[in-house]
Scaffold this active site. Structure first.
Site, PDB file in Angstrom:
ATOM      1  CG  ASP A 161      -2.196   0.860   0.935  1.00 21.06           C
ATOM      2  OD1 ASP A 161      -2.154   1.708   0.015  1.00 21.06           O
ATOM      3  OD2 ASP A 161      -3.206   0.713   1.648  1.00 21.06           O
TER       4      ASP A 161
HETATM    5  C1  NOJ Z   1      -4.070   3.900   0.178  1.00 20.95           C
HETATM    6  C2  NOJ Z   1      -5.239   2.980   0.333  1.00 20.95           C
HETATM    7  O1  NOJ Z   1      -5.147   2.295   1.560  1.00 20.95           O
HETATM    8  C3  NOJ Z   1      -5.403   1.966  -0.787  1.00 20.95           C
HETATM    9  O2  NOJ Z   1      -6.642   1.334  -0.637  1.00 20.95           O
HETATM   10  C4  NOJ Z   1      -5.267   2.615  -2.123  1.00 20.95           C
HETATM   11  O3  NOJ Z   1      -5.444   1.652  -3.130  1.00 20.95           O
HETATM   12  C5  NOJ Z   1      -3.918   3.303  -2.211  1.00 20.95           C
HETATM   13  N1  NOJ Z   1      -3.826   4.328  -1.186  1.00 20.95           N
HETATM   14  C6  NOJ Z   1      -3.657   3.930  -3.568  1.00 20.95           C
HETATM   15  O4  NOJ Z   1      -4.366   5.078  -3.716  1.00 20.95           O
END
Ligand code: NOJ
Length: 742
Positions: free
Chosen positions: A284
């Site tokens: 993430d």
């Molecule tokens: C953080 C989030 O937790 C995740 O769900 C998302 O896909 C990513 N950012 C990318 O934007």
């Protein structure tokens, strides 16, 4: 017709060439040859996943991405879409980088790309996996036409705590339903073959257990028994893997002390070795850098920990490209580890067909044809209708057209909130508000009634992130007085209220999940008029609604319904459509009950009102306000007692009302005696049946051994001999049961 030997041989050859094995062989040859030409830095470059373009969801913005693409130091990017923007970056990779390796283009396509569907918690409330698959398919058609080849969805985190803002992004609290939704979405996005230009790679997230953050506070720690993990939290991720999901995203949280992003047991032993996952694991956003905050070591140490644990792509941190070359030279990370990760990224690109057509036939014409096409808009309307849950109705709904209706509330004319959070590329200006959707021939009145919130501190938190909350020039009291005047002139009031969309989603936890206090003040004033009140809710999580349940005449939970929410809401209010959603997450009576979920254990002292020393609260009932699986219809269904014949459990469902309606028939099983203490009930099947007034249908479920199985204390998946109860009803509260021995 007889085939001669040559025809048979040629056919055999063609079949052999197209068989998965030979495709794999071709891919292996291709990737081997390519990797043979790559420097260590170029291989590590494939593991880099920076953000460039429109949105950010973290503190760090990737820098110098274009130059890095030219140097072969980027494997994929996210937050860039549109045919032109994609082409511009892809051209850099294809024409400027030494080995011309195409880029992946990812994005948070969560509940639709441009045509926005209801938020995932809403969609799951439809209990309609075919519909959910279609929404993912529609999103894939739009996203792929808009230059994307990878979506960061489905989010399948089981969540039992409505304080957590991200419950809006998942399918609720249950692993059986959550697994069915996970499969439907993966199939919808990938459509069996990601090489097809209209498919995208799906990414199941957040691996793992992100929904169990302590106290519902986002990013918080997770500490969980393995029994709970394997029986309740892991199944939806596993279902996505079994459905062939191409990629997995790690979660931000730690699991029993080891952060997911550097958790070797999780990413390698479980995911790859036990589950057989062969695709790409991406972290993430800045999750590798955050390992320093978790206390896992310095930059070099956390980069090594993460890649050695099994992470392939580094989202935004850039610790991989900065640190891995030296770590390999120092022997702290093996070249094989880098090769394996790089190979998985290149294989994904190969399977997408990017080496043949890096642009995947993207064009503005295709984008125009696909994006927000009529069929997608009507799917969005259908999905919004099917997601709504009627929580209460004393007969005031559906509204009669000849009645004078006062629509009151800050969400009557609002568009911004309709598409909800995580609506990425969705354009809220294209949404239809409730007010716009009301048939002009009806006798409708309007008043604002209150601001979305008067809480300035809250507005200061939400508005910098596109909250768009404005305060009316009139005072709160003036707005209420006006609304009361309008209500007095009407036969019935429809109050459209809820959470501003920014109160759900990432980094949006709440410790109090009541309706906002100024909105409640409005409702109390409207109540004084004595007019019947229909409360239409837009929100991203279960709320605590005890007062509303006692004082409103009807409550319709619409979540954030997406682009066509306004039309869908008026369809349901005026009876052109039936509300058929059923809750996928329990609505507590108050926050003190949390976590409250239907598939809990019995305890040694289950509640007994005649006994003091039993499991209960002194100040609130154990039962929730609205249970998992609950939802009303405009018609009334009767479900017969359960009959068992062999391993088939069945009921007769009859529509006893005066309108056509759809019931969601739910099968629950209780294992009465086990080697571990078992939940009081677990969902094990569901079927939707649509019946005309007076019509009946038999609904049957096969009780397979799999439905009786669970992970025991040794983590063996077993069905234990003994007595079981099978329940069939229309919510998890059902007591309609029969007993059998396995
Ligand atoms: C953080 C989030 O937790 C995740 O769900 C998302 O896909 C990513 N950012 C990318 O934007």
């Amino acid at each position: 017709m007889k085939r001669n030997f040559l025809t048979v041989a040629v056919l055999a050859l063609i079949t052999a060439c197209n068989s998965p094995k030979s495709i794999d062989n071709e891919m292996n040859r291709f990737v081997d040859e390519l990797m043979g030409k790559m420097t260590l830095e170029e291989k590590i470059g494939q593991l880099n996943l920076p953000s460039i373009g429109f949105d950010v969801t973290g503190p760090i913005l990737s820098k110098g991405v274009e130059e890095k693409i030219e140097k072969g130091l980027v494997g994929g990017v996210f937050n860039t879409y549109t045919p032109e923007a994609m082409r511009k970056l892809q051209e850099l990779a294809i024409t400027k980088s030494r080995l011309k390796i195409p880029l992946l283009f990812g994005y948070d396509v969560i509940h639709g790309h441009k045509t926005i569907f209801p938020i995932p918690l809403g969609l799951s409330s439809s209990w309609d996996t075919a519909l959910i698959r279609k929404t993912a398919r529609a999103a894939a058609l739009e996203a792929s036409a808009d230059g994307l080849n990878w979506v960061f969805s489905p989010m399948v985190d089981i969540a039992r705590d409505p304080r957590w803002g991200r419950v809006s992004e998942g399918a609720g609290e249950d692993e059986f339903l959550g697994s069915a939704v996970a499969r439907a979405m993966v199939v919808g996005y990938q459509n069996g073959d990601i090489r097809d230009n209209s498919s995208v790679m799906a990414c199941v997230k957040h691996f793992a257990l992100y929904g169990a953050a302590e106290a519902g506070r986002d990013y918080n720690s997770v500490d969980m028994s393995v029994s709970k993990m394997f029986n309740h939290y892991l199944p939806p991720y596993r279902a996505a893997v079994d459905a062939g999901v191409a990629t997995v995203m790690t979660s931000f949280n730690d699991i029993n002390g080891i952060p997911a992003t550097c958790n070797k047991w999780l990413l390698t032993d479980l995911l790859r070795e036990q589950w057989g996952f062969k695709g790409v694991v991406a972290t993430d956003y800045t999750a590798i850098a955050e390992l320093e905050n978790h206390g896992m070591g310095n930059r070099q140490e956390v980069a090594a920990l993460s890649i050695n644990a099994g992470a392939d792509m580094d989202m935004v941190s850039e610790y991989f490209i900065d640190e891995l070359p030296a770590l390999v030279r120092e022997g702290k990370v093996s070249e094989k580890t880098i090769d394996d990760a790089c190979r998985r990224v290149l294989e994904a690109k190969y399977k997408l067909g990017l080496f043949e057509d890096p642009y995947r036939n993207v064009s503005t014409e295709r984008a125009e044809r696909e994006i927000m096409s009529e069929d997608k808009l009507s799917l969005s309307r259908e999905a919004a209708i099917k997601s709504m849950v009627l929580l209460k109705n004393n007969g005031v709904l559906p509204l009669q057209k000849d009645k004078r209706v006062a629509f009151i509330g800050p969400l009557v004319k609002d568009k911004r909130n309709l598409i909800g959070n995580w609506s990425g590329a969705g354009d809220w200006k294209k949404a239809i508000s409730v007010w716009e959707a009301i048939d002009s021939s009806t006798n409708s009145l309007y008043a604002l009634g209150c601001n979305l919130t008067d809480d300035k501190a809250l507005i200061d938190k939400l508005n910098p992130h596109d909250g768009q909350i404005t305060l009316d020039s009139k005072s709160p009291q003036q707005l209420i007085d006006e609304a009361v005047q309008v209500a007095r002139r009407a036969d019935v009031v429809v109050a459209v209220l809820g959470e501003p969309f920014g109160m759900g989603g990432e980094a949006a936890s709440r410790s109090n999940i009541d309706l906002l206090s100024n909105q409640k003040t409005l409702l109390r004033a409207l109540r004084q008029t004595g007019k019947p009140i229909v409360l239409v809710l837009m929100n991203s999580r279960p709320l605590t609604l005890e007062w509303e349940d006692e004082n409103m005449d009807a409550i319709l939970e619409t979540w954030y319904g997406g682009t066509m929410a306004g039309e869908a809401i008026t369809d349901v209010l005026f009876g052109a459509a039936e509300p058929e959603g059923r809750l996928t997450m329990t609505f507590p009576r108050n926050v003190g009950q949390i976590p409250v979920y239907y598939n809990h254990k019995n305890t040694g002292r289950p509640f007994d009102e005649n006994q003091k020393y039993t499991s209960k609260y002194l100040d609130v009932a154990n039962t929730p306000l609205y249970s998992f699986g609950y939802g009303l219809s405009y018609t009334a269904f009767e479900i017969s007692p359960v009959t068992l014949s062999g391993n088939i459990a069945s009921v007769k469902v009859t529509n006893k009302g005066t309108r056509t309606g759809t019931e969601t028939v739910q099968l629950y099983i209780r294992d009465l005696v086990g080697s571990s203490s078992r939940p009081i009930k677990q969902l094990k099947g569901f079927k939707k049946v649509t019946l005309k007034a007076g019509e009946s249908a038999d609904v049957a479920f096969e009780i397979t051994t799999d439905l009786l199985s669970f992970y025991n204390a040794e983590l063996k998946y077993v069905a234990e001999k003994g007595d079981f109860e099978v329940y069939i009803g229309n919510s998890s509260d059902t007591e309609n049961k029969a007993k059998f021995t396995f």
